[in-house]
Design a protein around this motif. Structure first.
Motif, short mmCIF file in Angstrom:
data_model
loop_
_atom_site.label_atom_id
_atom_site.label_comp_id
_atom_site.label_asym_id
_atom_site.label_seq_id
_atom_site.Cartn_x
_atom_site.Cartn_y
_atom_site.Cartn_z
N ARG A 21 13.96 12.02 57.50
CA ARG A 21 13.91 11.80 56.05
C ARG A 21 14.69 10.57 55.63
O ARG A 21 14.52 10.05 54.55
CB ARG A 21 14.48 13.02 55.32
CG ARG A 21 13.62 14.25 55.42
CD ARG A 21 12.38 14.07 54.57
NE ARG A 21 11.49 15.20 54.67
CZ ARG A 21 10.40 15.23 55.43
NH1 ARG A 21 10.07 14.20 56.16
NH2 ARG A 21 9.64 16.29 55.45
N ASN A 22 15.60 10.14 56.49
CA ASN A 22 16.47 9.03 56.15
C ASN A 22 16.45 8.04 57.32
O ASN A 22 16.77 8.41 58.44
CB ASN A 22 17.89 9.58 55.94
CG ASN A 22 18.87 8.53 55.51
OD1 ASN A 22 18.66 7.34 55.69
ND2 ASN A 22 19.98 8.98 54.95
N CYS A 26 20.06 10.81 60.91
CA CYS A 26 19.69 12.18 60.64
C CYS A 26 20.88 13.06 61.02
O CYS A 26 21.44 12.91 62.10
CB CYS A 26 18.45 12.58 61.44
SG CYS A 26 17.86 14.24 61.07
N PRO A 28 21.25 16.89 60.96
CA PRO A 28 20.71 18.21 60.66
C PRO A 28 21.73 19.34 60.84
O PRO A 28 22.64 19.27 61.66
CB PRO A 28 19.57 18.36 61.67
CG PRO A 28 19.94 17.47 62.80
CD PRO A 28 20.72 16.34 62.21
N TRP A 45 25.31 14.99 64.15
CA TRP A 45 25.06 13.65 63.63
C TRP A 45 24.11 12.86 64.52
O TRP A 45 24.17 12.94 65.74
CB TRP A 45 26.38 12.88 63.47
CG TRP A 45 27.22 13.50 62.40
CD1 TRP A 45 28.22 14.40 62.57
CD2 TRP A 45 27.07 13.32 61.00
NE1 TRP A 45 28.73 14.79 61.35
CE2 TRP A 45 28.04 14.14 60.37
CE3 TRP A 45 26.22 12.56 60.20
CZ2 TRP A 45 28.19 14.22 58.99
CZ3 TRP A 45 26.38 12.63 58.83
CH2 TRP A 45 27.34 13.45 58.24
N ASP A 73 19.15 17.99 56.16
CA ASP A 73 19.76 16.73 56.59
C ASP A 73 20.93 16.48 55.64
O ASP A 73 20.73 16.30 54.43
CB ASP A 73 18.73 15.60 56.49
CG ASP A 73 19.28 14.25 56.93
OD1 ASP A 73 20.39 14.20 57.51
OD2 ASP A 73 18.59 13.25 56.70
N GLN A 74 22.14 16.53 56.18
CA GLN A 74 23.31 16.33 55.33
C GLN A 74 23.36 14.89 54.84
O GLN A 74 23.21 13.95 55.61
CB GLN A 74 24.60 16.66 56.07
CG GLN A 74 25.80 16.61 55.14
CD GLN A 74 27.06 17.06 55.80
OE1 GLN A 74 27.45 16.54 56.83
NE2 GLN A 74 27.70 18.06 55.21
N ASP A 75 23.54 14.75 53.56
CA ASP A 75 23.64 13.43 52.93
C ASP A 75 25.07 13.22 52.47
O ASP A 75 25.63 14.05 51.76
CB ASP A 75 22.68 13.36 51.73
CG ASP A 75 22.51 11.97 51.19
OD1 ASP A 75 23.49 11.19 51.21
OD2 ASP A 75 21.41 11.65 50.73
N ASP A 80 21.74 17.23 49.93
CA ASP A 80 21.15 17.40 51.26
C ASP A 80 19.64 17.60 51.13
O ASP A 80 19.18 18.32 50.24
CB ASP A 80 21.78 18.60 51.98
CG ASP A 80 23.25 18.38 52.27
OD1 ASP A 80 23.75 17.26 52.06
OD2 ASP A 80 23.90 19.33 52.73
N LEU A 83 14.58 19.75 55.70
CA LEU A 83 13.78 19.28 56.85
C LEU A 83 12.84 20.37 57.32
O LEU A 83 12.34 20.33 58.44
CB LEU A 83 14.70 18.84 57.99
CG LEU A 83 15.67 17.70 57.69
CD1 LEU A 83 16.57 17.44 58.89
CD2 LEU A 83 14.91 16.44 57.31
#
Length: 167
Positions: A21-22, A26, A28, A45, A73-75, A80, A83
């Motif tokens: 997604r980024n 990523c 997760p 990470w 997915d930690q932002d 977040d 996924l």
């Protein structure tokens, strides 16, 4: 609310081909939900095939429901992102536990029941409920829904509480 009849130990083993997604990275993690209980794994990470090998525990309350899982997915700066999600009906596991196989099994490992992919689960393939060393265990591989790719591998163990042990 019903009675607590045991504990569910969910070992989140690994993820495979987690959606991106980024573009930067990523990170997760998995959140599980059983009824109103939630638990989360640690964040892995920069990995699209994360290995958590992390055990999460929830109380089992009757009536036994659906185990829900969501991968995020930690932002670092915003919200977040999801996924994908998956679910598994725990009723077959509950039925086999009530059957008393754990207390009766004299062999080290015995397959008790085969669960096939269906509308009440997100199984990738067949899954077996087994009695392993007198414990009821199910190994599952779940496909993530509403996303282009991704799977979760889990080991689920049902533990009866001593005061609720069935005969």
């Amino acid at each position: 609310m019903g009675d607590v009849v045991g504990q569910l130990k969910v070992t989140v083993l690994q993820g495979k081909r987690v959606a991106v997604r980024n573009l930067a990275s990523c990170a997760p993690y998995v959140a599980i939900k059983l009824g109103n209980q939630t638990a989360k794994t640690k964040v892995i990470w920069s990995c699209l095939n994360p290995v958590w090998n992390e055990e999460l525990t929830c109380s089992i309350i009757e009536p036994v429901g659906i185990l829900r899982l969501e991968v995020f997915d930690q932002d670092r700066f915003g919200e977040d992102e999801t996924l994908g999600h998956a679910f598994l009906n725990l009723q077959p596991l509950a039925l086999e536990t009530k059957g008393g196989f754990g207390a009766q099994a004299s062999v080290k490992e015995m397959k008790i029941r085969k669960i096939v992919p269906a509308s009440d689960n997100c199984l990738v393939g067949d899954s077996f409920i087994s009695c392993v060393n007198r414990e009821i265990v199910q190994h599952v591989c779940l496909r993530l829904c509403d996303v282009e790719s991704g799977q979760l591998e889990l080991k689920i163990k049902w533990i009866d509480l001593p005061r609720t042990r069935r005969t």
